[in-house]
Design a protein around this motif. Structure first.
Motif, PDB file in Angstrom:
ATOM      1  N   ILE A  15       0.847  -1.196   0.000  1.00  0.00           N
ATOM      2  CA  ILE A  15       0.000   0.000   0.000  1.00  0.00           C
ATOM      3  C   ILE A  15       0.881   1.245   0.000  1.00  0.00           C
ATOM      4  O   ILE A  15       0.630   2.212  -0.719  1.00  0.00           O
ATOM      5  N   GLY A  19       0.192   3.226  -3.223  1.00  0.00           N
ATOM      6  CA  GLY A  19      -0.644   4.373  -2.915  1.00  0.00           C
ATOM      7  C   GLY A  19      -2.122   4.124  -2.726  1.00  0.00           C
ATOM      8  O   GLY A  19      -2.829   4.981  -2.206  1.00  0.00           O
ATOM      9  N   THR A  20      -2.655   2.979  -3.189  1.00  0.00           N
ATOM     10  CA  THR A  20      -4.077   2.691  -3.018  1.00  0.00           C
ATOM     11  C   THR A  20      -4.276   1.245  -2.581  1.00  0.00           C
ATOM     12  O   THR A  20      -3.457   0.377  -2.875  1.00  0.00           O
ATOM     13  N   PHE A  21      -5.399   1.012  -1.891  1.00  0.00           N
ATOM     14  CA  PHE A  21      -5.739  -0.348  -1.484  1.00  0.00           C
ATOM     15  C   PHE A  21      -6.005  -1.208  -2.719  1.00  0.00           C
ATOM     16  O   PHE A  21      -5.667  -2.391  -2.748  1.00  0.00           O
ATOM     17  N   ARG A  22      -6.606  -0.613  -3.730  1.00  0.00           N
ATOM     18  CA  ARG A  22      -6.936  -1.368  -4.945  1.00  0.00           C
ATOM     19  C   ARG A  22      -5.668  -1.878  -5.640  1.00  0.00           C
ATOM     20  O   ARG A  22      -5.587  -3.042  -6.035  1.00  0.00           O
ATOM     21  N   ALA A  23      -4.670  -0.987  -5.771  1.00  0.00           N
ATOM     22  CA  ALA A  23      -3.430  -1.393  -6.433  1.00  0.00           C
ATOM     23  C   ALA A  23      -2.727  -2.484  -5.629  1.00  0.00           C
ATOM     24  O   ALA A  23      -2.182  -3.438  -6.192  1.00  0.00           O
ATOM     25  N   GLN A  32      -9.961  -5.906  -2.572  1.00  0.00           N
ATOM     26  CA  GLN A  32      -9.814  -4.669  -1.825  1.00  0.00           C
ATOM     27  C   GLN A  32     -10.386  -4.779  -0.406  1.00  0.00           C
ATOM     28  O   GLN A  32      -9.763  -4.281   0.543  1.00  0.00           O
ATOM     29  N   SER A  36      -8.406  -3.977   3.120  1.00  0.00           N
ATOM     30  CA  SER A  36      -8.938  -3.091   4.161  1.00  0.00           C
ATOM     31  C   SER A  36      -8.984  -3.802   5.507  1.00  0.00           C
ATOM     32  O   SER A  36      -8.659  -3.210   6.554  1.00  0.00           O
ATOM     33  N   ARG A  53      -6.846   9.137   4.310  1.00  0.00           N
ATOM     34  CA  ARG A  53      -7.262   9.247   2.912  1.00  0.00           C
ATOM     35  C   ARG A  53      -7.106  10.682   2.425  1.00  0.00           C
ATOM     36  O   ARG A  53      -7.519  11.622   3.088  1.00  0.00           O
ATOM     37  N   ARG A  56      -8.277   9.928  -3.677  1.00  0.00           N
ATOM     38  CA  ARG A  56      -8.298   8.494  -3.954  1.00  0.00           C
ATOM     39  C   ARG A  56      -7.075   7.786  -3.412  1.00  0.00           C
ATOM     40  O   ARG A  56      -6.962   6.571  -3.498  1.00  0.00           O
ATOM     41  N   MET A  57      -6.137   8.540  -2.874  1.00  0.00           N
ATOM     42  CA  MET A  57      -4.892   7.962  -2.386  1.00  0.00           C
ATOM     43  C   MET A  57      -4.956   7.730  -0.882  1.00  0.00           C
ATOM     44  O   MET A  57      -5.625   8.469  -0.152  1.00  0.00           O
ATOM     45  N   MET A  58      -4.241   6.707  -0.429  1.00  0.00           N
ATOM     46  CA  MET A  58      -4.070   6.448   0.987  1.00  0.00           C
ATOM     47  C   MET A  58      -2.656   6.884   1.361  1.00  0.00           C
ATOM     48  O   MET A  58      -1.669   6.346   0.859  1.00  0.00           O
TER      49      MET A  58
END
Length: 299
Positions: A15, A19-23, A32, A36, A53, A56-58
């Protein structure tokens, strides 16, 4: 309360990198919601928030950055020890590789063959693209290893030279004959890759007055095509001329299907293998080591 496991640390690191949970979910071949859930378990165990958050980035919190800084070398050492014990033969996972068409036609087939032979647990996901976008994908974590035209001087990227490719300014035999016999009506179309490609700059150089003086070549316009193979096919079909990689048209030149119209450009295309400067994944570092030993044109 569930205790932290190795996969929790791996999740945290991916992560942070992507940068994102999806990636991270795509990279770790999970969902995803599962990512989480892992983050909640880490935060519950530690009693601190690791991400916040922003759009869209974490983004890592200060505590999160400290944890990643401490964990990353430990994780890399753990993976390195496992891979070393098995001489990388037990390595597994998906590695995303970007390549331009010239590299794909040159050194990439041999690289893929060797990886499949030596590292059967590793799956390569290859995507062809132009250099500018490959750099963006590498820095953004969408690619792990890229083969691109250089030299690339971008902060955050580590490169290794893998050779050069010569260029030719050529047209089909039919077009060359028309120019020689004076049958060509006016100027001819000249094709090139888009302006972001180094090949475009070389094309412009070839069309400068000093390069075409004493010839009958006049460019009607510089048309663009973002696919080298298609550009070559357009020229072979008699629809103009172009600067092309000699490695990709060597056979066409030998059999006379293409004819060189101007002296060969003195400028060659340089090629490099590249990874992120901060890359710590032992598998990607091993593939980069292998890539660094390649030659784009062994001949």
């Amino acid at each position: 309360m569930k205790r932290l496991a190795i996969y929790h640390l791996e999740t945290l690191l991916w992560i942070a990198r992507l940068g994102t949970f999806r990636a991270a979910a795509e990279r770790l071949n999970t969902t995803q919601p599962a990512i989480s859930a892992r983050v909640r378990e880490i935060e519950e165990q530690l009693g601190v928030a690791l991400f916040r958050r922003e759009g869209r980035m974490m983004v890592l919190t200060a505590r999160g950055r400290d944890l990643v800084r401490e964990v990353e070398p430990l994780w890399a050492g753990f993976e390195r020890a496992l891979h070393k014990a098995s001489d990388f033969s037990g390595a597994a996972g998906m590695v995303r590789v970007g390549a331009g068409e010239i590299a794909a036609a040159g050194c990439l087939p041999g690289f893929v063959r060797d990886v499949e032979r030596d590292l059967p647990g590793v799956t390569l996901e290859v995507e062809l693209d132009l250099t500018a976008r490959m750099v963006q994908h590498l820095l953004g974590g969408r690619s792990d290893l890229v083969f691109l035209a250089g030299p690339v001087a971008s902060p955050g990227i580590r490169t290794a030279a893998i050779g050069t490719v010569g260029l030719v300014f050529a047209a089909s035999a039919e077009t060359a004959r028309s120019l020689r016999d004076g049958d060509a009506a006016g100027a001819i179309p000249v094709w090139a890759l888009p302006p972001t490609s180094p090949l475009h700059a070389v094309t412009r150089e070839c069309l400068s007055g000093s390069n075409v003086s004493g010839t009958d070549i006049q460019a009607r316009a510089v048309a663009t095509c973002n696919n080298v193979r298609t550009l070559i096919d357009i020229v072979l079909a008699g629809r103009g001329a172009a600067v092309m990689p000699e490695t990709m048209v060597r056979e066409d030149l030998a059999r006379g299907a293409l004819v060189e119209l101007l002296p060969r450009p003195t400028r060659h295309l340089q090629f490099e293998a590249a990874i992120r400067e901060t890359e710590r994944d032992p598998l990607i570092l091993e593939l980069f080591r292998r890539a660094s030993q390649l030659q784009i044109d062994p001949a």
